[in-house]
Design a protein around this motif. Structure first.
Motif, mmCIF file in Angstrom:
data_model
loop_
_atom_site.group_PDB
_atom_site.id
_atom_site.type_symbol
_atom_site.label_atom_id
_atom_site.label_comp_id
_atom_site.label_asym_id
_atom_site.label_seq_id
_atom_site.Cartn_x
_atom_site.Cartn_y
_atom_site.Cartn_z
ATOM 1 N N GLU A 85 42.234 38.109 49.633
ATOM 2 C CA GLU A 85 41.650 38.718 48.618
ATOM 3 C C GLU A 85 42.886 39.218 47.715
ATOM 4 N N TRP A 86 44.065 39.388 48.371
ATOM 5 C CA TRP A 86 45.187 40.036 47.710
ATOM 6 C C TRP A 86 45.716 38.844 47.000
ATOM 7 N N LEU A 87 45.832 37.536 47.369
ATOM 8 C CA LEU A 87 46.101 36.251 46.583
ATOM 9 C C LEU A 87 45.132 36.159 45.477
ATOM 10 N N HIS A 88 43.989 36.136 46.006
ATOM 11 C CA HIS A 88 42.864 35.961 44.957
ATOM 12 C C HIS A 88 43.052 36.621 43.593
ATOM 13 N N PHE A 89 43.409 38.149 43.881
ATOM 14 C CA PHE A 89 43.956 38.718 42.666
ATOM 15 C C PHE A 89 44.987 38.120 41.853
ATOM 16 N N TYR A 90 45.831 37.820 42.348
ATOM 17 C CA TYR A 90 47.205 37.248 41.618
ATOM 18 C C TYR A 90 46.883 35.876 41.061
ATOM 19 N N GLU A 91 46.005 35.088 41.666
ATOM 20 C CA GLU A 91 45.584 33.738 41.410
ATOM 21 C C GLU A 91 44.774 33.923 39.967
ATOM 22 N N PHE A 93 44.899 36.580 37.974
ATOM 23 C CA PHE A 93 46.064 37.218 36.875
ATOM 24 C C PHE A 93 46.860 35.904 36.332
ATOM 25 N N TRP A 94 47.399 35.168 37.334
ATOM 26 C CA TRP A 94 48.328 34.074 36.723
ATOM 27 C C TRP A 94 47.295 32.892 35.954
ATOM 28 N N ARG A 97 46.800 34.025 32.445
ATOM 29 C CA ARG A 97 48.257 34.186 31.745
ATOM 30 C C ARG A 97 48.359 32.595 31.404
ATOM 31 N N LEU A 98 48.126 31.599 32.068
ATOM 32 C CA LEU A 98 48.345 30.372 31.844
ATOM 33 C C LEU A 98 47.318 29.806 30.851
ATOM 34 N N ASP A 99 46.129 30.326 30.904
ATOM 35 C CA ASP A 99 44.826 29.917 30.047
ATOM 36 C C ASP A 99 45.520 30.489 28.509
ATOM 37 N N ALA A 100 46.243 31.736 28.544
ATOM 38 C CA ALA A 100 46.448 32.234 27.168
ATOM 39 C C ALA A 100 47.795 31.412 26.719
ATOM 40 N N LEU A 101 48.517 31.155 27.437
ATOM 41 C CA LEU A 101 49.724 30.278 27.346
ATOM 42 C C LEU A 101 49.308 28.723 26.561
ATOM 43 N N GLU A 102 48.271 28.342 27.342
ATOM 44 C CA GLU A 102 47.541 27.195 26.826
ATOM 45 C C GLU A 102 47.187 27.091 25.435
#
Length: 119
Positions: A85-91, A93-94, A97-102
């Motif tokens: 669950e903790w890792l999924h939150f950051y997945e 999140f990133w 961010r990567l979608d916005a960068l793209e």
């Protein structure tokens, strides 16, 4: 409550940081094992295996029961679910961010194409 969750995650990630302990967990995924069985693929002493088992127990990743002289271990997946669950939150999140960068890069490429075509 948050502090307790932090302690649990710290213990889980500490336990998972060692490749021997990860391999032990993988073996336990197929069923209960004696500590000696967990130690056998690693050519380690029973004492060394017991130390690894203790770390996994402290993280709540395994449960141990004693039958006579045999110590039997089984996987407890609950702490892994908390880590997931903790890792999924950051997945997420990133990923955002990567979608916005793209999107920004695609918009920039489009505007450069328009600029070059206009010359």
């Amino acid at each position: 409550m948050v502090e307790q969750q932090t302690i649990v995650l710290d213990r889980v990630f500490h336990a998972l940081a060692d490749p021997t302990r990860r391999a032990m967990l993988k073996r336990l995924a197929s069923g209960e094992r004696r500590i000696g069985e967990l130690a056998s693929p690693f050519s380690m002493s029973l004492a060394a295996a017991s130390k690894h088992v203790r770390v996994l127990e402290q993280a709540g990743l395994i449960r141990r029961r004693v039958e006579g002289r045999a110590h039997l271990c089984r996987l407890n997946p609950d702490p892994l679910a908390a880590a997931d669950e903790w890792l999924h939150f950051y997945e997420r999140f990133w990923g955002q961010r990567l979608d916005a960068l793209e999107e920004a890069l695609n918009a920039e490429d489009g505007s450069e194409g328009d600029h070059h075509d206009g010359r």
